[in-house]
Design a protein around this motif. Structure first.
Motif, PDB file in Angstrom:
ATOM      1  N   SER A 193      -4.691  -5.875   4.265  1.00  0.00           N
ATOM      2  CA  SER A 193      -5.397  -4.967   3.366  1.00  0.00           C
ATOM      3  C   SER A 193      -4.965  -5.214   1.932  1.00  0.00           C
ATOM      4  O   SER A 193      -4.261  -6.173   1.617  1.00  0.00           O
ATOM      5  CB  SER A 193      -5.135  -3.507   3.779  1.00  0.00           C
ATOM      6  OG  SER A 193      -5.990  -2.626   3.087  1.00  0.00           O
ATOM      7  N   HIS A 194      -5.429  -4.345   1.047  1.00  0.00           N
ATOM      8  CA  HIS A 194      -5.072  -4.410  -0.372  1.00  0.00           C
ATOM      9  C   HIS A 194      -4.950  -2.979  -0.868  1.00  0.00           C
ATOM     10  O   HIS A 194      -5.425  -2.026  -0.224  1.00  0.00           O
ATOM     11  CB  HIS A 194      -6.103  -5.219  -1.159  1.00  0.00           C
ATOM     12  CG  HIS A 194      -7.495  -4.671  -1.110  1.00  0.00           C
ATOM     13  ND1 HIS A 194      -7.997  -3.797  -2.050  1.00  0.00           N
ATOM     14  CD2 HIS A 194      -8.488  -4.853  -0.204  1.00  0.00           C
ATOM     15  CE1 HIS A 194      -9.244  -3.482  -1.748  1.00  0.00           C
ATOM     16  NE2 HIS A 194      -9.572  -4.110  -0.631  1.00  0.00           N
ATOM     17  N   LEU A 230       2.618  -4.306  -0.624  1.00  0.00           N
ATOM     18  CA  LEU A 230       1.508  -3.828  -1.438  1.00  0.00           C
ATOM     19  C   LEU A 230       1.946  -2.815  -2.484  1.00  0.00           C
ATOM     20  O   LEU A 230       1.197  -2.531  -3.416  1.00  0.00           O
ATOM     21  CB  LEU A 230       0.435  -3.203  -0.534  1.00  0.00           C
ATOM     22  CG  LEU A 230      -0.184  -4.129   0.516  1.00  0.00           C
ATOM     23  CD1 LEU A 230      -1.260  -3.394   1.306  1.00  0.00           C
ATOM     24  CD2 LEU A 230      -0.763  -5.382  -0.143  1.00  0.00           C
ATOM     25  N   ALA A 231       3.137  -2.255  -2.321  1.00  0.00           N
ATOM     26  CA  ALA A 231       3.683  -1.316  -3.303  1.00  0.00           C
ATOM     27  C   ALA A 231       4.871  -1.961  -3.995  1.00  0.00           C
ATOM     28  O   ALA A 231       5.770  -2.500  -3.331  1.00  0.00           O
ATOM     29  CB  ALA A 231       4.118  -0.022  -2.628  1.00  0.00           C
ATOM     30  N   SER A 244      -2.351  -8.601  -5.467  1.00  0.00           N
ATOM     31  CA  SER A 244      -3.349  -8.910  -4.444  1.00  0.00           C
ATOM     32  C   SER A 244      -4.415  -9.857  -4.981  1.00  0.00           C
ATOM     33  O   SER A 244      -4.763  -9.796  -6.177  1.00  0.00           O
ATOM     34  CB  SER A 244      -4.008  -7.622  -3.948  1.00  0.00           C
ATOM     35  OG  SER A 244      -3.075  -6.820  -3.267  1.00  0.00           O
ATOM     36  N   PRO A 245      -4.944 -10.744  -4.147  1.00  0.00           N
ATOM     37  CA  PRO A 245      -5.987 -11.683  -4.579  1.00  0.00           C
ATOM     38  C   PRO A 245      -7.170 -10.952  -5.210  1.00  0.00           C
ATOM     39  O   PRO A 245      -7.644  -9.942  -4.687  1.00  0.00           O
ATOM     40  CB  PRO A 245      -6.397 -12.377  -3.271  1.00  0.00           C
ATOM     41  CG  PRO A 245      -5.193 -12.269  -2.393  1.00  0.00           C
ATOM     42  CD  PRO A 245      -4.563 -10.948  -2.725  1.00  0.00           C
ATOM     43  N   GLU A 251      -1.554  -6.295 -12.092  1.00  0.00           N
ATOM     44  CA  GLU A 251      -2.194  -5.112 -11.498  1.00  0.00           C
ATOM     45  C   GLU A 251      -1.431  -4.686 -10.243  1.00  0.00           C
ATOM     46  O   GLU A 251      -1.910  -4.804  -9.116  1.00  0.00           O
ATOM     47  CB  GLU A 251      -3.659  -5.396 -11.166  1.00  0.00           C
ATOM     48  CG  GLU A 251      -4.456  -4.159 -10.801  1.00  0.00           C
ATOM     49  CD  GLU A 251      -5.921  -4.454 -10.562  1.00  0.00           C
ATOM     50  OE1 GLU A 251      -6.634  -3.536 -10.107  1.00  0.00           O
ATOM     51  OE2 GLU A 251      -6.372  -5.590 -10.833  1.00  0.00           O
ATOM     52  N   HIS A 252      -0.230  -4.180 -10.476  1.00  0.00           N
ATOM     53  CA  HIS A 252       0.597  -3.705  -9.375  1.00  0.00           C
ATOM     54  C   HIS A 252       0.258  -2.258  -9.041  1.00  0.00           C
ATOM     55  O   HIS A 252      -0.306  -1.518  -9.853  1.00  0.00           O
ATOM     56  CB  HIS A 252       2.080  -3.788  -9.750  1.00  0.00           C
ATOM     57  CG  HIS A 252       2.584  -5.184  -9.902  1.00  0.00           C
ATOM     58  ND1 HIS A 252       2.660  -5.835 -11.122  1.00  0.00           N
ATOM     59  CD2 HIS A 252       3.040  -6.065  -8.983  1.00  0.00           C
ATOM     60  CE1 HIS A 252       3.142  -7.053 -10.949  1.00  0.00           C
ATOM     61  NE2 HIS A 252       3.386  -7.216  -9.660  1.00  0.00           N
TER      62      HIS A 252
END
Length: 327
Positions: A193-194, A230-231, A244-245, A251-252
């Motif tokens: 996921s993203h 992701l975090a 993320s791609p 863009e964290h």
């Protein structure tokens, strides 16, 4: 207003000694749309807020009146309510944004929401859920990272937050049955996921009626978030966390982006120290002009200008929800 003399001096920033809310107020009056000005007044301005931190009836009426300017004839919302989608046509993302505004002022119900549900039914995919972008957007400006296709698939990104908000407000409509089933299937099948998709899953799970099932799903997604990094758990070392791609450089997403309030199921994903570091980062991210920055990819000057007050209001609401001093 009559011109009083040309000047090339920069616009003065608010006094750094002022409270975060006072600095944000300066920024909002300088840059925000009427809707965000009214929302700021409802949530934060003295004289409109009560002991619970929410505005009174008159302040809520003013937010509703400003939101009505974005309403469309089919029961949805358009007119760049979500700044990355321009033009007059209704879109699911605009309508989800409208429901978040109504929920925040405790007005998410009644005939207004009945009309919204009829709109949602009209734009749903064959499996009863929402596409991120309806093809009616074609011909109007929109962010290049939101592709427009003729037969768009159902998206948890668009459906999850809407379904969650409707359940949160105890709205019952025929549209919700299949849309809820879609969300359960999408959430419980998430593997790779993203961050934005995870946020949509959290928005659904935090209000889904089946609480044991929601808890189990949230526990699994929390493990996924940590495994896939992701975090950004250490804001002081952002280079250690992948973006993320397709996301913009830098863009964290942080713990507070997933657990926007302490009551969220996502709060259990993070230790107390991780949450405090995240909130410290959010608190320190207020810019010299009083607003918070937009971290996603920018593609037009106007969209960034309109988005920053939205981000600023949400930053202050999150800080206050966690007991941080903002006044």
């Amino acid at each position: 207003m009559a011109e009083t003399g040309a000047s090339t001096d920069p616009v003065p920033s608010p006094d750094a000694a002022l409270s975060p809310v006072a600095r944000a107020e300066h920024f909002v009056w300088l840059t925000a749309r009427v809707l965000e000005q009214r929302r700021f007044a409802y949530h934060f301005m003295e004289g409109t807020t009560g002991a619970a931190g929410t505005g009174g009836d008159q302040a809520a009426d003013a937010v509703e009146a400003a939101l009505a300017a974005y309403a469309t004839g089919d029961g949805g919302y358009g007119y760049a309510l979500e700044p990355d989608l321009r033009g007059p046509v209704s879109q699911p993302l605009h309508t989800g944004h409208a429901l978040r505004v109504l929920d925040s002022i405790r007005r998410c119900g009644g005939q207004r929401v009945e009309r919204v549900c009829r709109y949602l039914t009209s734009v749903s995919t064959p499996d009863g859920a929402l596409p991120a972008i309806h093809p009616s957007q074609r011909g109007y400006p929109s962010a290049p990272f939101v592709p427009i296709v003729d037969d768009p698939p159902s998206e948890l990104l668009a459906t999850g937050p809407v379904v969650g908000l409707l359940h949160r407000n105890e709205v019952w409509h025929a549209w919700l049955f299949r849309a809820t089933d879609f969300c359960w299937a999408a959430v419980e099948s998430l593997e790779k996921s993203h961050p934005y998709e995870v946020q949509a899953a959290v928005a659904f799970l935090d209000s889904a009626p089946d609480r044991p099932r929601a808890q189990a799903a949230a526990d699994r997604i929390g493990r996924l978030v940590r495994e896939q990094r992701l975090a950004a758990l250490d804001p002081a070392d952002l280079d250690a966390y992948p973006v993320s791609p397709g996301y913009a450089p830098g863009e964290h997403h942080f713990a507070h982006d997933f657990a926007k309030v302490p009551e969220s199921l996502a709060r259990a994903w993070f230790t107390d120290d991780e949450m405090e570091r995240s909130l410290d980062f959010l608190e320190g991210d207020q810019q010299a002009d009083g607003g918070w920055p937009v971290r996603w990819r920018q593609w037009a000057p106007g969209t960034a200008l309109e988005a920053r007050p939205i981000v600023t209001i949400e930053a202050l609401r999150t800080l206050r929800a966690y007991g941080r001093s903002i006044d």
